[in-house]
Design an enzyme around this catalytic site. Structure first.
Site, mmCIF file in Angstrom:
data_model
loop_
_atom_site.group_PDB
_atom_site.id
_atom_site.type_symbol
_atom_site.label_atom_id
_atom_site.label_comp_id
_atom_site.label_asym_id
_atom_site.label_seq_id
_atom_site.Cartn_x
_atom_site.Cartn_y
_atom_site.Cartn_z
ATOM 1 N N GLU B 29 -77.893 8.049 -109.536
ATOM 2 C CA GLU B 29 -79.340 7.863 -109.555
ATOM 3 C C GLU B 29 -79.970 8.760 -110.616
ATOM 4 O OE1 GLU B 29 -79.261 9.187 -105.671
ATOM 5 O OE2 GLU B 29 -79.286 7.212 -104.732
ATOM 6 N N GLU B 54 -76.534 4.470 -102.413
ATOM 7 C CA GLU B 54 -75.374 5.366 -102.387
ATOM 8 C C GLU B 54 -74.143 4.705 -101.795
ATOM 9 O OE1 GLU B 54 -78.327 6.196 -101.067
ATOM 10 O OE2 GLU B 54 -79.048 8.066 -101.970
ATOM 11 N N ASP B 79 -76.924 16.077 -99.097
ATOM 12 C CA ASP B 79 -77.490 15.494 -97.873
ATOM 13 C C ASP B 79 -77.436 13.960 -97.921
ATOM 14 O OD1 ASP B 79 -79.387 18.127 -96.971
ATOM 15 O OD2 ASP B 79 -79.017 17.859 -99.106
ATOM 16 N N PHE B 80 -77.617 13.410 -99.121
ATOM 17 C CA PHE B 80 -77.664 11.948 -99.260
ATOM 18 C C PHE B 80 -76.280 11.319 -99.164
ATOM 19 C CE2 PHE B 80 -81.479 12.713 -102.359
ATOM 20 C CZ PHE B 80 -82.203 13.258 -101.311
ATOM 21 N N ILE B 81 -75.243 12.165 -99.151
ATOM 22 C CA ILE B 81 -73.882 11.664 -99.018
ATOM 23 C C ILE B 81 -73.710 10.992 -97.657
ATOM 24 C CG2 ILE B 81 -72.192 13.237 -97.940
ATOM 25 C CD1 ILE B 81 -70.931 13.562 -100.711
ATOM 26 N N HIS B 123 -82.723 18.273 -97.049
ATOM 27 C CA HIS B 123 -82.492 18.368 -98.495
ATOM 28 C C HIS B 123 -81.815 19.686 -98.880
ATOM 29 C CE1 HIS B 123 -85.297 15.052 -98.507
ATOM 30 N NE2 HIS B 123 -85.186 14.896 -99.805
#
Lengths: 344, 337
Positions: B29, B54, B79-81, B123
């Site tokens: 991204e 993702e 965190d977005f994993i 985050h």
């Protein structure tokens, strides 16, 4: 025959203005360093928030994204609690634990998430509970067009349709996902996707609060009477970009600093020895400059939803308008004063 | 030698590898913004921006790696994993075993991690222990720009999947992006030795699973990764004034774990304190205690870790994440001094 329902534009204007004033105060406190972390403002989304959320009732649920402030303000969450939360105070809405991206109000069935797309499954769950426990109530999900490429969101559109849930999906389309031109990473178009799941989908001007209100009115009525979910695609503009000090807008707002910081590494890369050709590199540089040029589109005046409604009302009753504005400004000054009284 | 910041060192090492290995591609991204120098250098085909998807692009990274590319997939924040976890948990980490060792996944997943700038617990997580729990994944957590570059080269030469974590307090661009935002009204406790240092002119790979001693001491062994290493070193300096001599071990990679070095140093000092910004329960700190116990080394033990969800309010956040002060207090308590 029943008269066609009409919005109270004066009320909608008041709510939009309240949200705008609140977020302007937030931006100032953030610049002063009294609010930490990132700051995603909903400035530019006020007509969408007001036109939809003003029509919610007790028992309706809201699933919000990282830009949840305007819907919270319109929903009637106590502004003192809200601002104290932003300031990280123990007497804030969430005891200072959540901050602006993680706002929760249990009594309003309102939950937020900073994870892109997460509001869609959240709204599905709220709507499922509504179907079981709260007849004629609905759930509303707010998300940006960047979230339309998240698997969980598309799965949620399907679930809502398959289960005929009382749900309204609201896609706020600014055409920019963080700093990515959404059209460059999106196949097909969004409205067709929603229709592909057999949702009743409509594209609206998210800067026009009256048209937002009318479209939402139809969709909410459909949901309340058990006719299933709808999808609104509302165009909007984010004059502050993705968040305050947006890296693309820096080039518009503070070009000196942006050029100093960002250009030297690019030049070093452009002249580094080896492949690819200079021509290929120039095309990459163009990709970067095009993005910056695109960000300029986000700066608004004509597209300001609050300003637009104001122009209508000023023709109707200038004195009344000034009275509304005076009241709201006074209220906000008091909210800020009370919230910052113990903060040095 | 060149003076370099953390992210700059990683990008520089990555760039060095990309020059000679055309199979390396960067996917993620907003990479046109956050990796614009790589984009300008290597073009849009090799530095490819993605939608916010993702699950799809990390999943695609797994098979792209199986089919001959060496993708460096960026998920912005670790965190977005969560959104892409299936790709790592059930696929990237499993292929080598399931194929009887015949097929490997040379994938690097790069993400920023860690807190200390007031962005709250969605985050600011660390999650290296959670990721290292999965057999088949390597997890890299450098603490200096010099290590960061060398470890990136190794990640790019590794046959299996690597999660490469970059702490936001050490990375100027990430901290600017997420915490500072052009303001001079905010302050963060950035450890200088971790943020900008002299780095080699040409990067050389640094082996995985090799810890390094950041400070020698005899009374107690402090073990950490990332920013925690710098907090531990600072604590050791303070403790020295109180006649407590602490060694500081920087693991550099959580998995593979340099159990040998940890055991050696703890055997010498007889005391281990783990400083871990990741969650305390069921994580790295417990694992370290287990490997030393299994080695039959007598020692006393305690830990300074993150126990709860990281709160938004800055003062509460400071109390939640391991701090120098808390390390000092914990060491003194353990030594009754």
């Amino acid at each position: 025959m029943q008269a066609l329902a009409q919005p109270d534009v004066w009320l909608l204007y008041r709510l939009m203005l309240r949200s705008r004033l609140f977020e302007e105060a937030v931006a100032e406190l953030w610049r002063q360093g009294k609010i930490s972390g990132e700051m995603h403002l909903g400035i530019g989304e006020e007509a969408i928030a007001a036109g939809i959320v003003q029509q919610l009732r007790d028992g309706d649920a809201l699933a919000l994204d990282h830009r949840g402030t305007p819907p919270m303000v319109v929903r009637g969450i106590d502004l003192d609690l809200l601002l104290r939360e932003f300031l990280g105070r123990a007497d804030g809405l969430c005891s200072g634990m959540g901050g602006h991206m993680h706002l929760f109000s249990r009594e309003h069935l309102t939950a937020s998430s900073g994870i892109v797309g997460a509001s869609a499954p959240a709204a599905v769950g709220f709507a499922l509970a509504a179907q079981h426990l709260r007849p004629r109530t609905v759930a509303v999900a707010f998300f940006g067009e960047g979230a339309m490429n998240q698997g969980a969101l598309l799965e949620s559109l399907n679930l809502a349709a398959a289960w005929k849930l009382p749900l309204l999906f609201v896609c706020k389309d600014s055409q920019l996902a963080i700093t990515t031109d959404s059209s460059s990473v999106t196949g097909g178009n969004i409205i067709d996707r929603a229709r592909g799941f057999a949702l009743v989908a409509e594209e609206i001007d998210g800067r026009d609060v009256v048209s937002v209100w009318h479209s939402a009115h139809k969709a909410l009525n459909r949901a309340r009477s058990g006719m299933g979910p709808s999808f609104l695609l509302a165009q909007c503009v984010h004059p502050e970009g993705h968040f305050l000090d947006d890296p693309l807008l820096q080039f518009v707002r503070r070009p000196g600093r942006a050029l100093r910081q960002r250009v030297p590494p690019l030049v070093r890369s452009a002249i580094a020895r080896g492949a690819p050709s200079l021509r290929a590199r120039l095309s990459s540089i163009k990709a970067v400059t095009d993005l910056i040029a695109g960000a300029r589109k986000q700066t608004f005046k004509r597209d300001d939803p609050v300003h637009r409604t104001r122009q209508e009302l000023i023709k109707e009753h200038k004195l009344r308008l000034q009275q509304v504005e005076k009241e709201e400004e006074k209220k906000m000054t008091e909210v800020v004063r009370r919230a910052t009284v113990h903060v040095s | 030698m060149r003076r370099m910041g953390f992210s700059q060192a990683i990008d520089d090492a990555l760039s060095q590898a990309m020059e000679t290995d055309p199979t390396i591609v960067v996917i993620g991204e907003d990479v046109h913004t956050i990796r614009s120098s790589l984009l300008v250098r290597f073009g849009k085909e090799r530095v490819r921006h993605t939608p916010i998807s993702e699950a799809a692009f990390v999943g695609a990274g797994v098979t792209a790696a199986m089919a001959g590319l060496r993708p460096v997939v960026e998920v912005m924040l670790v965190d977005f994993i969560g959104v892409a976890m299936d790709a790592l948990l059930n696929h990237a980490s499993k292929v080598e075993t399931f194929s009887g060792g015949k097929w490997k996944v040379p994938l690097v997943v790069r993400a920023a991690c860690g807190g200390g700038y007031g962005d709250a617990g969605q985050h600011e997580q660390s999650l290296w222990g959670w990721l290292a729990h999965i057999p088949g994944l390597a997890v890299v957590v450098p603490s200096t720009p010099a290590d960061a570059g060398g470890l990136m080269l190794t990640a790019l030469q590794n046959d299996g999947p690597v999660v490469y974590l970059e702490h936001k307090l050490l990375s100027k661009p990430w901290l600017e992006f997420m915490g500072i935002g052009g303001r001079n009204t905010v302050k963060f406790d950035v450890p200088r030795e971790g943020a900008i240092v002299n780095t080699p002119r040409v990067w050389k790979p640094l082996p995985f699973g090799k810890a390094v001693l950041r400070r020698e001491g005899k009374d107690v062994t402090l073990v950490s990764v990332g920013v925690g290493v710098h907090r531990a070193v600072e604590a050791a300096r303070i403790l020295e004034r109180r006649k407590i001599s602490a060694s500081v071990l920087d693991l550099r990679t959580v998995r593979p774990l340099d159990a040998t070095f940890v055991c050696e140093d703890v055997a010498r000092s007889g005391r281990m304190i783990v400083v871990d910004e990741d969650y305390e329960a069921f994580g790295l700190s417990g694992e370290l205690a287990a490997v030393v116990l299994e080695a039959g080394i007598p020692f006393t033990y305690t830990r300074v870790c993150t126990k709860t969800t990281i709160p938004y309010a800055r003062h509460l956040e400071d109390q939640t994440i391991p701090s120098t002060q808390k390390i000092v207090e914990t060491v003194r308590k353990l030594l009754n001094k």
